[in-house]
Design a protein around this motif. Structure first.
Motif, mmCIF file in Angstrom:
data_model
loop_
_atom_site.group_PDB
_atom_site.id
_atom_site.type_symbol
_atom_site.label_atom_id
_atom_site.label_comp_id
_atom_site.label_asym_id
_atom_site.label_seq_id
_atom_site.Cartn_x
_atom_site.Cartn_y
_atom_site.Cartn_z
ATOM 1 N N ALA A 341 0.829 -1.210 0.000
ATOM 2 C CA ALA A 341 0.000 0.000 0.000
ATOM 3 C C ALA A 341 0.863 1.259 0.000
ATOM 4 N N ILE A 342 1.955 1.237 0.745
ATOM 5 C CA ILE A 342 2.859 2.398 0.794
ATOM 6 C C ILE A 342 3.487 2.639 -0.568
ATOM 7 N N LEU A 343 3.965 1.587 -1.222
ATOM 8 C CA LEU A 343 4.594 1.747 -2.536
ATOM 9 C C LEU A 343 3.582 2.198 -3.583
ATOM 10 N N LEU A 347 4.919 5.767 -4.574
ATOM 11 C CA LEU A 347 5.856 5.530 -5.677
ATOM 12 C C LEU A 347 5.131 5.321 -7.002
ATOM 13 N N ILE A 348 4.223 4.374 -7.069
ATOM 14 C CA ILE A 348 3.595 4.016 -8.345
ATOM 15 C C ILE A 348 2.695 5.141 -8.849
ATOM 16 N N ARG A 349 1.797 5.640 -8.002
ATOM 17 C CA ARG A 349 0.910 6.712 -8.441
ATOM 18 C C ARG A 349 1.683 7.966 -8.857
ATOM 19 N N PRO A 350 2.626 8.462 -8.025
ATOM 20 C CA PRO A 350 3.397 9.626 -8.484
ATOM 21 C C PRO A 350 4.143 9.371 -9.789
ATOM 22 N N TRP A 351 4.705 8.194 -9.938
ATOM 23 C CA TRP A 351 5.442 7.880 -11.168
ATOM 24 C C TRP A 351 4.524 7.957 -12.387
ATOM 25 N N ILE A 352 3.362 7.305 -12.306
ATOM 26 C CA ILE A 352 2.427 7.320 -13.435
ATOM 27 C C ILE A 352 1.950 8.740 -13.717
ATOM 28 N N GLN A 353 1.694 9.510 -12.680
ATOM 29 C CA GLN A 353 1.208 10.874 -12.884
ATOM 30 C C GLN A 353 2.280 11.768 -13.502
ATOM 31 N N LEU A 354 3.533 11.596 -13.105
ATOM 32 C CA LEU A 354 4.599 12.388 -13.709
ATOM 33 C C LEU A 354 4.818 12.001 -15.170
ATOM 34 N N GLU A 355 4.701 10.736 -15.473
ATOM 35 C CA GLU A 355 5.008 10.252 -16.817
ATOM 36 C C GLU A 355 3.818 10.396 -17.773
ATOM 37 N N LEU A 365 0.689 -2.867 -7.072
ATOM 38 C CA LEU A 365 1.651 -3.856 -6.588
ATOM 39 C C LEU A 365 0.974 -4.746 -5.570
ATOM 40 N N LYS A 366 1.358 -6.008 -5.584
ATOM 41 C CA LYS A 366 0.921 -6.936 -4.555
ATOM 42 C C LYS A 366 2.134 -7.713 -4.077
ATOM 43 N N ILE A 367 2.307 -7.750 -2.757
ATOM 44 C CA ILE A 367 3.433 -8.449 -2.153
ATOM 45 C C ILE A 367 2.861 -9.556 -1.281
#
Length: 547
Positions: A341-343, A347-355, A365-367
Motif C-alpha cells: 500500500a505504501i509503494l 511511488l507508483i501513483r506519483p510515477w504514473i502521474q509524472l510520466e 503492486l501486490k506483495i
C-alpha cells in the motif's frame, strides 16, 4: 487563458518538477543532516529512558531514534528477530496487476514490472521496513529524467533524525532544511513508511519503544551476571602464612594468591600454603541470571515476531510449533500488505502521474507468498463458466498460471480450428453439382438414416422423398440429427457442472447462473428449419392428394 492543472501530493503540496531532479535530503558531515550519531544507551537507567521517550512524545525524537539504533547494535537477539521480520517481507516476490485488460493499462503494468526487476530492490525494501522498529522511515526517490522520461533511478534511505512532525498534530511529516527549519516534504519526492506496531502517533508506534525497556533490564542482568561470574566463577584462594612471617612474606603470599587464577602458577615459601574454597550453590545462583535473560529475550520475540518457536529450541510440541508459525505468517502478511500500500501510494501513483498524467486507474503492486491453488479446478471452472457468459480478466488468469502478457510479434497459442468436411453421402451425387435450395433440404438429403428411415438421394424430388416414408417419421429423424450437435454441447456443459459441483445446492446455483446466458440459438435454428420443412411438406402433400 485557463490555468494549467497542478499536481498535488497526498498532503496537498504542489509538485515542483525542478526540485525532483535533485537530491534534497543527502547527508552533510558539517551541516544539519550529519550522519554522526550520539550514544544515549551509555549508562542508561529507567529515569533517563523515561525522559528520552517523553522527548519523543513531544516531537523531539532524536535521542529516541539514536537509542533505537544502539539497541540494534548491542542486542544480538533484537537484531536477529527484527532482521528476520524485515527480510522475510523484503524478499517476497512482487506482482503487478494491470488496472484492466485495455492496452494502455497493460502497458503501464509492464512498465512497472520491468522496473521492479532490479537487484537493488530487496535492499531498498529492507531499508523502507526500518519503520517496523522505529515506527516510521523516509526514503528519497531519485528520479531519472536523462531521456525526457520520469522513472525512479534508485531509492535512498534517509536518516529519520533529519525529519520531524508538524507541531500542531504530530502526524504530518516535515523535513529539516539546510538551516535546520522544519519545512514540508517535497511532493512526489519521498516514500513515507509508517508500519505501526500499535495504533496512535507514528512517534509512539515503533517496536523499539518496547524493546528499549527489555534491553535495559537485560543489560542490568548481564552486568550482574558478569560480576557474579567473576566473583564466584573461580574458587576462593585462601593464603596461609606461618608464625613469624614478615611483611615482605605476606606481600609475596598475597601476590601469589591474587595472580594464581590468571597465571595458574605461583611460588611461595615452604612455610606458607594456599587453599581453594569452592561454593556449593554457585550453579543454582547462576541459573537465575540466565533464566531472566532468556525470559526477556522471549518477550522481545513475542513483540517482534508474535511467537517464540522460531527463535528458541523448546517449542512445546509439534502442534505448538505449527501454531507459532501461523502467527508469524499472519504478521508477515500484514507487513507485506502495508508495504504494498505504501509503494502504491508514494511511488507508483506519483510515477504514473509524472510520466502520463493523472489516471482514473493505476496498476497495483501486490506483495505476498502465492497461496496454493488447484489450477486444474480453476481451468475446469473456466471451461464451464466462460462459455455461459462469465467475464474474467485475461491478465488475472495469466498471473495465476504464471504466464506473461503476450508482446507484439509473439506467436500466440490458440485452440485448433474444427475440421469442417461435407458428409460422405454427398460425394459423387448430384448435390456436389447443384447447390441445395435450403439448409434444411441439404440436411434432409445428406444426413444418414435413423430408425430404419431411408435417406432420399439429392436427385429425388421433395414429393418422391416424402412418398418413400411416412412424412412425420422422416421429419422427426431429420430434426433429431440436426439438433444433435446443439443438444450434445448443452449436455456437455451440464455434465461438467455435475462433476464440478460439490453439492446439490451448488449445482442448483450453477444452473441458475448459467440459464440467463444459455446459448440455444443452434437448437432454435434447427427447430425453425424443421417447422418450415414441415409446413412446406404439408402443402406439397396436400397438393399431391388433391390433384
Amino acid at each position: 487563458m485557463a490555468n494549467k492543472p497542478v499536481l498535488l501530493d497526498r498532503w496537498g503540496q504542489p509538485v515542483k518538477r525542478a526540485a525532483l531532479t535533485e537530491e534534497v535530503a543527502a547527508a552533510t558531515l558539517g551541516g544539519v543532516r550529519s550522519p554522526l550519531s550520539g550514544h544515549p544507551g551509555d549508562g542508561l537507567n529507567p529515569i533517563r529512558l523515561a525522559n528520552i521517550l517523553r522527548e519523543a512524545d513531544q516531537g523531539d525524537p532524536v535521542r529516541y531514534l539514536e537509542l533505537a539504533e544502539v539497541i540494534e547494535e548491542r542486542d544480538p537477539h533484537y537484531l536477529g528477530v527484527l532482521g528476520t521480520r524485515r527480510r522475510s517481507v523484503s524478499q517476497i516476490e512482487i506482482t503487478v496487476e494491470a488496472a484492466s485488460d485495455e492496452t494502455f493499462d497493460v502497458e503501464l503494468a509492464n512498465m512497472v514490472r520491468e522496473w521492479l526487476d532490479r537487484d537493488e530492490l530487496s535492499d531498498e525494501l529492507f531499508d523502507i521496513l526500518d519503520s517496523i522498529g522505529k515506527g516510521y522511515s523516509f526514503t528519497e526517490i531519485i528520479w531519472d529524467t536523462s531521456e525526457g522520461q520520469w522513472q525512479p533511478s534508485r531509492l535512498e534511505w534517509r536518516d529519520p533524525r533529519w525529519f520531524r512532525f508538524d507541531r500542531v498534530n504530530l502526524a504530518t511529516p516535515m523535513k529539516l532544511d539546510d538551516h535546520g527549519q522544519e519545512v514540508p516534504l517535497e511532493a512526489f519526492k519521498f516514500i513515507y513508511a509508517n508500519v505501526k506496531a500499535k495504533s496512535g502517533l507514528a512517534l509512539r508506534s515503533g517496536l523499539a519503544r518496547v524493546a528499549m525497556w527489555g534491553w535495559m533490564f537485560k543489560a542490568f542482568t548481564q552486568r550482574d551476571w558478569a560480576i557474579f561470574s567473576q566473583t564466584y566463577g573461580q574458587p576462593l584462594r585462601l593464603g596461609k602464612w606461618g608464625a613469624g612471617a614478615s611483611e615482605a612474606d605476606k606481600n609475596t603470599l598475597f601476590d601469589a594468591v591474587a595472580n594464581i587464577a590468571g597465571d595458574c602458577a605461583a611460588i611461595i615459601p615452604e612455610s606458607m600454603s594456599i587453599d581453594f574454597v569452592e561454593t556449593s550453590n554457585v550453579g543454582a545462583s547462576a541459573d537465575l541470571y540466565e533464566k531472566r535473560a532468556d525470559w526477556l529475550d522471549k518477550q522481545i520475540s513475542k513483540a517482534v515476531l508474535g511467537q517464540t518457536a522460531t527463535t528458541d529450541a523448546v517449542t512445546g510440541g509439534l502442534g505448538s510449533g505449527k501454531e507459532h508459525r501461523q502467527v508469524q505468517e499472519d504478521i508477515e502478511r500484514a507487513d507485506a500488505n502495508a508495504l504494498a500500500a505504501i509503494l502504491n501510494r508514494d511511488l507508483i501513483r506519483p510515477w504514473i502521474q509524472l510520466e502520463h498524467g493523472p489516471q482514473k486507474r493505476y496498476p497495483r503492486l501486490k506483495i505476498g507468498r502465492p497461496e496454493p491453488e488447484d489450477l486444474k479446478q480453476i481451468a475446469d471452472a473456466l471451461g464451464v463458466l466462460v462459455p455461459i457468459g462469465l467475464q474474467v480478466s485475461e491478465s488475472e488468469i495469466r498471473a495465476k498460471f504464471g504466464f506473461a502478457d503476450p508482446k507484439p510479434g509473439d506467436r500466440i497459442l490458440m485452440a485448433p480450428k474444427p475440421d469442417v468436411t461435407l458428409p460422405a453421402a454427398t460425394v459423387g451425387t448430384a448435390a456436389t453439382e447443384t447447390a441445395p435450395q435450403s439448409e434444411f433440404e441439404y440436411r434432409l438429403n445428406t444426413l444418414p438414416p435413423k430408425s430404419g428411415v431411408l435417406a432420399p438421394q439429392a436427385e429425388q424430388s421433395p414429393s418422391e422423398a416424402i412418398s418413400g416414408a411416412e412424412p412425420v417419421d422422416a421429419l422427426t429423424a431429420r430434426l433429431q440429427e440436426a439438433a444433435q450437435p446443439a443438444m450434445a454441447e448443452m449436455i456437455a456443459q451440464v455434465e461438467i457442472m455435475l462433476e464440478s459441483a460439490g453439492s446439490i445446492e451448488e449445482l442448483r446455483e450453477m444452473f441458475f447462473a448459467a440459464y440467463p446466458n444459455l446459448d440455444a440459438s443452434a437448437l432454435g435454428n434447427a427447430i425453425a428449419d424443421a417447422m418450415v420443412a414441415a409446413d412446406a411438406g404439408g402443402r406439397a402433400l396436400a397438393e399431391t392428394t388433391s390433384g
